[in-house]
Scaffold this motif. Sequence first.
Motif, mmCIF file in Angstrom:
data_model
loop_
_atom_site.group_PDB
_atom_site.id
_atom_site.type_symbol
_atom_site.label_atom_id
_atom_site.label_comp_id
_atom_site.label_asym_id
_atom_site.label_seq_id
_atom_site.Cartn_x
_atom_site.Cartn_y
_atom_site.Cartn_z
ATOM 1 N N UNK A 47 10.518 9.671 -16.111
ATOM 2 C CA UNK A 47 9.811 9.501 -17.381
ATOM 3 C C UNK A 47 8.366 9.082 -17.131
ATOM 4 N N UNK A 48 8.159 8.102 -16.261
ATOM 5 C CA UNK A 48 6.799 7.633 -15.981
ATOM 6 C C UNK A 48 5.957 8.735 -15.344
ATOM 7 N N UNK A 49 6.525 9.469 -14.401
ATOM 8 C CA UNK A 49 5.775 10.556 -13.767
ATOM 9 C C UNK A 49 5.452 11.650 -14.779
ATOM 10 N N UNK A 50 6.399 11.986 -15.654
ATOM 11 C CA UNK A 50 6.151 13.014 -16.672
ATOM 12 C C UNK A 50 5.068 12.568 -17.644
ATOM 13 N N UNK A 51 5.098 11.306 -18.054
ATOM 14 C CA UNK A 51 4.060 10.775 -18.941
ATOM 15 C C UNK A 51 2.700 10.845 -18.247
ATOM 16 N N UNK A 52 2.682 10.566 -16.961
ATOM 17 C CA UNK A 52 1.436 10.640 -16.206
ATOM 18 C C UNK A 52 0.888 12.050 -16.114
ATOM 19 N N UNK A 55 -2.876 8.376 -17.756
ATOM 20 C CA UNK A 55 -2.033 9.332 -17.055
ATOM 21 C C UNK A 55 -1.920 9.010 -15.573
ATOM 22 N N UNK A 56 -3.038 8.675 -14.943
ATOM 23 C CA UNK A 56 -3.019 8.321 -13.518
ATOM 24 C C UNK A 56 -2.194 7.068 -13.257
ATOM 25 N N UNK A 57 -2.314 6.082 -14.138
ATOM 26 C CA UNK A 57 -1.542 4.845 -13.963
ATOM 27 C C UNK A 57 -0.040 5.114 -14.050
ATOM 28 N N UNK A 58 0.367 5.890 -15.048
ATOM 29 C CA UNK A 58 1.795 6.183 -15.184
ATOM 30 C C UNK A 58 2.291 7.100 -14.067
ATOM 31 N N UNK A 59 1.469 8.033 -13.630
ATOM 32 C CA UNK A 59 1.866 8.889 -12.511
ATOM 33 C C UNK A 59 2.021 8.053 -11.240
ATOM 34 N N UNK A 60 1.100 7.136 -11.009
ATOM 35 C CA UNK A 60 1.197 6.255 -9.837
ATOM 36 C C UNK A 60 2.446 5.386 -9.905
ATOM 37 N N UNK A 61 2.761 4.865 -11.087
ATOM 38 C CA UNK A 61 3.961 4.043 -11.247
ATOM 39 C C UNK A 61 5.220 4.872 -10.990
ATOM 40 N N UNK A 62 5.243 6.095 -11.509
ATOM 41 C CA UNK A 62 6.396 6.965 -11.286
ATOM 42 C C UNK A 62 6.575 7.327 -9.824
ATOM 43 N N UNK A 63 5.486 7.692 -9.154
ATOM 44 C CA UNK A 63 5.563 8.049 -7.732
ATOM 45 C C UNK A 63 5.943 6.831 -6.901
ATOM 46 N N UNK A 93 1.591 14.595 -18.086
ATOM 47 C CA UNK A 93 1.177 15.013 -19.435
ATOM 48 C C UNK A 93 -0.164 14.399 -19.819
ATOM 49 N N UNK A 94 -0.397 13.153 -19.415
ATOM 50 C CA UNK A 94 -1.681 12.506 -19.693
ATOM 51 C C UNK A 94 -2.832 13.223 -18.998
ATOM 52 N N UNK A 95 -2.618 13.593 -17.740
ATOM 53 C CA UNK A 95 -3.667 14.311 -17.014
ATOM 54 C C UNK A 95 -3.930 15.683 -17.635
ATOM 55 N N UNK A 96 -2.868 16.357 -18.058
ATOM 56 C CA UNK A 96 -3.043 17.660 -18.726
ATOM 57 C C UNK A 96 -3.719 17.495 -20.087
ATOM 58 N N UNK A 97 -3.328 16.457 -20.816
ATOM 59 C CA UNK A 97 -3.905 16.229 -22.146
ATOM 60 C C UNK A 97 -5.376 15.862 -22.062
ATOM 61 N N UNK A 98 -5.776 15.254 -20.964
ATOM 62 C CA UNK A 98 -7.169 14.818 -20.812
ATOM 63 C C UNK A 98 -8.133 15.990 -20.649
ATOM 64 N N UNK A 99 -7.620 17.192 -20.505
ATOM 65 C CA UNK A 99 -8.513 18.347 -20.349
ATOM 66 C C UNK A 99 -9.139 18.781 -21.664
ATOM 67 N N UNK A 100 -8.533 18.396 -22.788
ATOM 68 C CA UNK A 100 -9.068 18.770 -24.110
ATOM 69 C C UNK A 100 -8.982 17.572 -25.039
#
Length: 153
Positions: free
Chosen positions: A68-73, A29-37, A75-82
Amino acid sequence: MSSAESGSSTGTRTRAGASWLRPVVAVLGLLYLALGIAGFLTPETAAVGHETSRAVWIFSVTPLLNLVHAAVGVLGLLAATRRTGAIIYCWVLFVGFTGMTAYGILATALVNPEDPINLNWADNWLHGLTAVAGLVLGIVAARAVNRAAAQAR
């Protein structure tokens, strides 16, 4: 051992299945968020043809692809909570990025200058490898959870 003690250790073993998955999903998630930003922050460069109007490292960037990349990032960070969310995220990565890879291969091969996503081969490799990672992580995590649940019985 009392039944309360055995119940708590059983619950601990069940929760321990695929405990490694959440940090892995957070990193994805962090990698895709960084790529999107990074794509949103990249200034336009002069390029010719289908090669992309902007680039981050070797990846093409367009506002739609950055979104798309930022949204995937995110969502990954949110999904990592559970753990369950992380497993679902892996399967969504597999399905979504398999589609993105197929679209990217066709778009790159056909070279349409009006393509709103404007993917290049580096993007196709990134999306294809992400799809494979989602598949492998999803299968391994599901097996670990099932194994932990079977041991708990």
